[in-house]
Design a protein around this motif. Sequence first.
Motif, PDB file in Angstrom:
ATOM      1  N   LEU A 228      95.944  32.562 -37.505  1.00  0.00           N
ATOM      2  CA  LEU A 228      94.975  33.480 -36.204  1.00  0.00           C
ATOM      3  C   LEU A 228      94.247  32.452 -35.712  1.00  0.00           C
ATOM      4  N   VAL A 229      93.300  32.486 -36.917  1.00  0.00           N
ATOM      5  CA  VAL A 229      91.701  31.531 -36.416  1.00  0.00           C
ATOM      6  C   VAL A 229      91.814  30.128 -36.097  1.00  0.00           C
ATOM      7  N   GLU A 230      93.331  29.958 -36.951  1.00  0.00           N
ATOM      8  CA  GLU A 230      93.589  28.101 -36.864  1.00  0.00           C
ATOM      9  C   GLU A 230      94.203  27.879 -35.652  1.00  0.00           C
ATOM     10  N   ARG A 231      94.722  28.900 -35.328  1.00  0.00           N
ATOM     11  CA  ARG A 231      95.865  28.666 -33.563  1.00  0.00           C
ATOM     12  C   ARG A 231      94.610  28.525 -32.637  1.00  0.00           C
ATOM     13  N   GLY A 232      93.173  29.529 -32.875  1.00  0.00           N
ATOM     14  CA  GLY A 232      92.855  30.144 -31.600  1.00  0.00           C
ATOM     15  C   GLY A 232      91.642  28.855 -31.929  1.00  0.00           C
ATOM     16  N   LYS A 233      91.001  27.725 -32.011  1.00  0.00           N
ATOM     17  CA  LYS A 233      90.664  26.844 -32.337  1.00  0.00           C
ATOM     18  C   LYS A 233      90.208  25.787 -30.896  1.00  0.00           C
ATOM     19  N   LYS A 234      89.427  26.376 -29.987  1.00  0.00           N
ATOM     20  CA  LYS A 234      88.743  25.702 -29.531  1.00  0.00           C
ATOM     21  C   LYS A 234      90.477  25.508 -27.548  1.00  0.00           C
ATOM     22  N   ARG A 235      90.720  27.011 -27.677  1.00  0.00           N
ATOM     23  CA  ARG A 235      91.697  26.599 -26.779  1.00  0.00           C
ATOM     24  C   ARG A 235      92.016  27.922 -25.908  1.00  0.00           C
ATOM     25  N   ILE A 236      90.673  28.369 -25.603  1.00  0.00           N
ATOM     26  CA  ILE A 236      89.961  29.323 -24.867  1.00  0.00           C
ATOM     27  C   ILE A 236      89.166  28.222 -23.451  1.00  0.00           C
ATOM     28  N   VAL A 237      89.143  29.228 -22.187  1.00  0.00           N
ATOM     29  CA  VAL A 237      88.206  28.613 -21.894  1.00  0.00           C
ATOM     30  C   VAL A 237      87.285  29.551 -21.207  1.00  0.00           C
ATOM     31  N   GLN A 238      85.733  28.946 -21.324  1.00  0.00           N
ATOM     32  CA  GLN A 238      84.504  30.212 -21.173  1.00  0.00           C
ATOM     33  C   GLN A 238      84.489  29.881 -19.649  1.00  0.00           C
ATOM     34  N   LEU A 239      84.833  30.645 -18.584  1.00  0.00           N
ATOM     35  CA  LEU A 239      83.854  30.360 -17.764  1.00  0.00           C
ATOM     36  C   LEU A 239      82.579  31.325 -17.371  1.00  0.00           C
ATOM     37  N   GLU A 240      81.594  30.350 -16.643  1.00  0.00           N
ATOM     38  CA  GLU A 240      80.158  31.114 -16.839  1.00  0.00           C
ATOM     39  C   GLU A 240      79.670  30.757 -14.755  1.00  0.00           C
ATOM     40  N   GLY A 241      79.045  32.293 -14.744  1.00  0.00           N
ATOM     41  CA  GLY A 241      78.472  32.740 -13.676  1.00  0.00           C
ATOM     42  C   GLY A 241      79.449  33.537 -12.375  1.00  0.00           C
ATOM     43  N   GLU A 242      79.466  33.378 -11.786  1.00  0.00           N
ATOM     44  CA  GLU A 242      80.391  35.038 -10.850  1.00  0.00           C
ATOM     45  C   GLU A 242      81.693  34.420 -10.560  1.00  0.00           C
ATOM     46  N   ILE A 243      83.098  35.222 -10.530  1.00  0.00           N
ATOM     47  CA  ILE A 243      83.535  34.508 -10.826  1.00  0.00           C
ATOM     48  C   ILE A 243      84.377  35.233  -9.481  1.00  0.00           C
ATOM     49  N   VAL A 244      84.871  34.291  -8.300  1.00  0.00           N
ATOM     50  CA  VAL A 244      84.973  34.702  -7.045  1.00  0.00           C
ATOM     51  C   VAL A 244      86.446  35.101  -6.649  1.00  0.00           C
ATOM     52  N   PRO A 245      86.825  35.366  -5.089  1.00  0.00           N
ATOM     53  CA  PRO A 245      87.723  36.104  -5.317  1.00  0.00           C
ATOM     54  C   PRO A 245      88.870  35.186  -5.584  1.00  0.00           C
ATOM     55  N   SER A 281      96.054  21.824  -7.584  1.00  0.00           N
ATOM     56  CA  SER A 281      96.972  22.241  -6.850  1.00  0.00           C
ATOM     57  C   SER A 281      96.225  23.705  -5.821  1.00  0.00           C
ATOM     58  N   ALA A 282      96.084  23.942  -5.738  1.00  0.00           N
ATOM     59  CA  ALA A 282      96.096  25.414  -5.987  1.00  0.00           C
ATOM     60  C   ALA A 282      94.315  25.267  -4.312  1.00  0.00           C
ATOM     61  N   GLY A 283      93.932  24.419  -4.641  1.00  0.00           N
ATOM     62  CA  GLY A 283      92.721  24.210  -3.684  1.00  0.00           C
ATOM     63  C   GLY A 283      91.969  25.093  -4.095  1.00  0.00           C
ATOM     64  N   VAL A 284      91.911  25.567  -5.375  1.00  0.00           N
ATOM     65  CA  VAL A 284      90.398  26.600  -6.233  1.00  0.00           C
ATOM     66  C   VAL A 284      89.632  25.917  -6.944  1.00  0.00           C
ATOM     67  N   ARG A 285      88.550  25.993  -6.401  1.00  0.00           N
ATOM     68  CA  ARG A 285      87.037  25.468  -7.099  1.00  0.00           C
ATOM     69  C   ARG A 285      86.348  26.101  -8.271  1.00  0.00           C
ATOM     70  N   LEU A 286      86.322  25.984  -9.245  1.00  0.00           N
ATOM     71  CA  LEU A 286      86.066  26.412 -10.676  1.00  0.00           C
ATOM     72  C   LEU A 286      84.808  26.642 -10.385  1.00  0.00           C
ATOM     73  N   PRO A 287      84.641  27.368 -11.359  1.00  0.00           N
ATOM     74  CA  PRO A 287      82.613  27.687 -11.345  1.00  0.00           C
ATOM     75  C   PRO A 287      82.760  26.383 -12.595  1.00  0.00           C
ATOM     76  N   PRO A 288      81.874  26.714 -13.497  1.00  0.00           N
ATOM     77  CA  PRO A 288      80.347  25.508 -14.786  1.00  0.00           C
ATOM     78  C   PRO A 288      81.713  26.261 -15.745  1.00  0.00           C
ATOM     79  N   PHE A 289      82.431  25.630 -16.989  1.00  0.00           N
ATOM     80  CA  PHE A 289      82.971  26.325 -17.709  1.00  0.00           C
ATOM     81  C   PHE A 289      83.123  25.546 -19.165  1.00  0.00           C
ATOM     82  N   SER A 290      82.551  26.510 -20.306  1.00  0.00           N
ATOM     83  CA  SER A 290      83.428  25.651 -21.617  1.00  0.00           C
ATOM     84  C   SER A 290      83.942  25.846 -22.238  1.00  0.00           C
TER      85      SER A 290
END
Length: 311
Positions: A228-245, A281-290
């Motif tokens: 599982l750990v191998e499958r999970g390396k560098k796999r996900i996005v961590q959003l920072e700040g407020e998640i707007v609607p 595609s949706a015209g949505v602006r993402l917050p900073p992420f890592s």
Amino acid sequence: MKFTFGSICREWIRMIECFELTKRKSGREILSNMSFRAPDGQVTGFLGPNGAGKSSTLRIVANVDQPDEGRVLVNGTPHASARVPARSMGISLDLDAFHPKRTGLQHLLILADYAGASKKDAQTVLHETGLSDAGTTLVGKYSLGMKQRLSIASALIGDPSNIVLDEPLNGLDAEGVVWLRETILRWGAEGRCVLVSSHQISEVFGVADRVVMISSGRIILDSEVNSLVERGKKRIVQLEGEIVPSVAALLEDMNVSRVSAGSGRVNCLVRPHVLMDAAASAGVRLPPFSIVDMQAEDFYFAAMRGQLDHE
């Protein structure tokens, strides 16, 4: 004593095996065709939400309940067939299974008679579980954490090759959690099979060699933790700040699992390029992420939603 090939093999087979377990209650199927194996020399974590069937499964493993279909083998044979069941498998399931007017030592001495163990053995497991000073205290005066330790001591009285623990962290303080973590790791290193269920996801991942996850009485994941750990390396996005609607709606439309990472950060099980393409595609602006490695809670919630291999 005469040894047969089968008896010699059983001496080397030290594991718990569940084959196609099905259990019905009040006309409803609470376990559905469940098969998994908890090998020797490993700690197997057994995870799932409330009502998933974890305790029902462990009660069948412990031979407390019987399945409507399927079977369980312990060291290669049905647990009921073991010459000394307490030496084959130690079980900690129910913190209410103590007589309040008996002392902790008296309780263990009764179990010792069934396990072919001695008073010294009972005193030894009291010491191992940190209850030496409470052995002559009535169990009715025990705290929840002390009852948890006594339940674990009860599982150990026969020096079993297999150990089953249902929610063993309940009631333990921080010191007790550290003690149990180190103890479970030691059991696995000694070659024992350890099967443990818990709601403490990160604690289970911290000691487990493999995890079995269930939902609604069905297995949804059975995997080695390293895999599982191998499958999970560098796999996900961590959003920072407020998640707007608009971002929340985008993630919902994409059916992306979200887990709070604290300090205003949210882990999202999605590849960066997939999220960026969808946002564009949706015209949505993402917050900073890592981009971060998946943590135990991320694996759990992703598996629960069937998104572990989400791209």
